[in-house]
Design an enzyme around this catalytic site. Structure first.
Site, short mmCIF file in Angstrom:
data_model
loop_
_atom_site.label_atom_id
_atom_site.label_comp_id
_atom_site.label_asym_id
_atom_site.label_seq_id
_atom_site.Cartn_x
_atom_site.Cartn_y
_atom_site.Cartn_z
N HIS A 73 -46.51 14.70 -53.32
CA HIS A 73 -46.68 13.27 -53.63
C HIS A 73 -45.54 12.48 -52.97
O HIS A 73 -44.41 12.94 -52.92
CB HIS A 73 -46.69 13.05 -55.15
N ASN A 98 -53.11 10.85 -62.02
CA ASN A 98 -51.71 11.27 -61.94
C ASN A 98 -50.92 10.39 -62.91
O ASN A 98 -50.67 9.22 -62.63
CB ASN A 98 -51.23 11.07 -60.49
N TRP A 99 -50.58 10.98 -64.03
CA TRP A 99 -49.89 10.19 -65.07
C TRP A 99 -48.43 9.92 -64.72
O TRP A 99 -47.78 9.13 -65.39
CB TRP A 99 -49.96 10.92 -66.42
N LYS A 100 -47.91 10.61 -63.74
CA LYS A 100 -46.50 10.46 -63.35
C LYS A 100 -45.60 10.64 -64.59
O LYS A 100 -45.92 11.43 -65.46
CB LYS A 100 -46.28 9.12 -62.66
N SER A 148 -53.53 2.37 -55.49
CA SER A 148 -54.09 1.17 -56.14
C SER A 148 -55.62 1.19 -56.24
O SER A 148 -56.26 0.15 -56.08
CB SER A 148 -53.61 -0.09 -55.43
N GLY A 197 -49.04 1.96 -56.19
CA GLY A 197 -48.41 1.17 -57.24
C GLY A 197 -48.12 -0.27 -56.84
O GLY A 197 -47.43 -0.99 -57.54
N GLU A 208 -43.77 10.13 -53.95
CA GLU A 208 -42.59 9.91 -54.79
C GLU A 208 -41.69 11.15 -54.79
O GLU A 208 -40.47 11.04 -54.83
CB GLU A 208 -43.03 9.53 -56.22
N GLU A 248 -52.62 9.18 -49.20
CA GLU A 248 -52.07 8.10 -50.01
C GLU A 248 -51.07 7.30 -49.18
O GLU A 248 -49.89 7.67 -49.10
CB GLU A 248 -51.35 8.68 -51.23
N GLY A 251 -53.21 6.54 -60.03
CA GLY A 251 -51.97 6.44 -60.79
C GLY A 251 -52.16 5.50 -61.98
O GLY A 251 -52.70 5.88 -63.02
N GLY A 252 -51.74 4.27 -61.81
CA GLY A 252 -51.74 3.27 -62.89
C GLY A 252 -53.03 3.22 -63.69
O GLY A 252 -53.01 3.22 -64.92
P1 PGA Z 1 -51.49 4.05 -58.04
O1 PGA Z 1 -50.85 5.49 -57.73
O2 PGA Z 1 -52.95 4.27 -58.32
O3 PGA Z 1 -50.74 3.54 -59.24
O4 PGA Z 1 -51.27 3.21 -56.81
C1 PGA Z 1 -51.54 6.42 -56.96
C2 PGA Z 1 -50.73 7.68 -56.83
O5 PGA Z 1 -49.51 7.62 -56.72
O6 PGA Z 1 -51.30 8.80 -56.84
#
Ligand code: PGA
Length: 249
Positions: free
Chosen positions: A94, A9-11, A212, A172, A96, A166, A233-234
């Site tokens: 998600h 997930n590149w966000k 994470s 994050g 967010e 999640e 994510g990251g």
């Molecule tokens: P993260 O994000 O790996 O940076 O914790 C995961 C996500 O939001 O899907």
């Protein structure tokens, strides 16, 4: 056998040039696992990403969509628009989106219906906040998120649904759920599915863990029997790290 899936997930990261660079780096990585690999760039880069991964085992998926087909919804993108590019999978719910854009179980249920009506596959995200876990309510919160957005569906719809647990406190933050915490919740989710739809459905749905996941912890998390992959994510923004996770199976 359930599918193993690792989705990046590149966000809201990477413009066109960075997308080109990262995709060409991703294509140079060697895949040694059986995982399905997905990446979710922003809307503006979907077409480019789709075109440049055509000959490769990387599926390009969307991070979000609107529940209507079309209309006066400034700034929104519909399932039909995604499909017109060739996109077949969308991430919905998600944390967010829930936290910053007021997505609720009700609006997500509509998005789920719209995606399925358009024959799209869904990666449906949910997870408790830290306060829920501290008060011992994590299972109730997760159960309600799943029930409210998905349990109006027929069992057959679940062949197009991937679940992504999640925990919000792990996204994050560098703080991961322990492999045992992930396994316990995934087993609970599968039991909840089995109670409502029977064992066959519950056993066939892939449940991803997100929060994470990094090259140094993926193997242990993925070794758990009810963890079928990860939403990353990251670490999905670096080709080598992402493929270290893809290859952790
Ligand atoms: P993260 O994000 O790996 O940076 O914790 C995961 C996500 O939001 O899907």
């Amino acid at each position: 056998m359930r599918k193993h899936i690792v989705a990046g997930n590149w966000k809201m990261n990477n413009g066109l040039i960075q997308t080109e660079t990262l995709i060409s780096e991703l294509k140079q990585q060697e895949q040694t696992s059986d995982a399905e690999v997905m990446i979710a760039p922003s809307f503006t880069n979907l077409w480019h990403a789709f075109e440049s991964t055509r000959q490769h085992d990387i599926e390009v998926v969307a991070q979000n969509m609107h529940f209507s087909d079309k209309g006066a919804y400034t700034g929104e993108v519909s399932a039909g628009m995604l499909k017109s590019l060739g996109i077949k999978t969308v991430i919905l719910g998600h944390s967010e989106r829930r936290a910053y854009y007021n997505e609720t179980d009700e609006s997500l249920a509509k998005k789920v219906d719209a995606a399925l009506q358009n024959n799209m596959r869904i990666i449906f995200c949910f997870g408790e906040e830290l306060s829920d876990r501290k008060s011992g309510n994590e299972e109730t919160v997760v159960e309600n998120q799943i029930k409210n957005a998905l349990f109006h569906l027929e069992a057959s719809a679940f062949k197009n649904i991937v679940l992504a647990y999640e925990p919000v406190w792990a996204i994050g933050t560098g703080e991961t759920a322990s492999p045992e915490q992930a396994q316990d919740m995934h087993a609970f989710i599968r039991k909840t599915l089995a109670n409502n739809y029977g064992n066959d459905t519950a056993e066939s749905v892939s449940i991803l863990y997100g929060g994470s996941v990094k090259p140094n912890n993926a193997k242990e998390i993925f070794s758990k029997p009810d963890v079928d992959g990860g939403l990353i994510g990251g670490a999905s923004l670096k080709a080598e790290d992402f493929y270290a996770i893809v290859n952790a199976f």
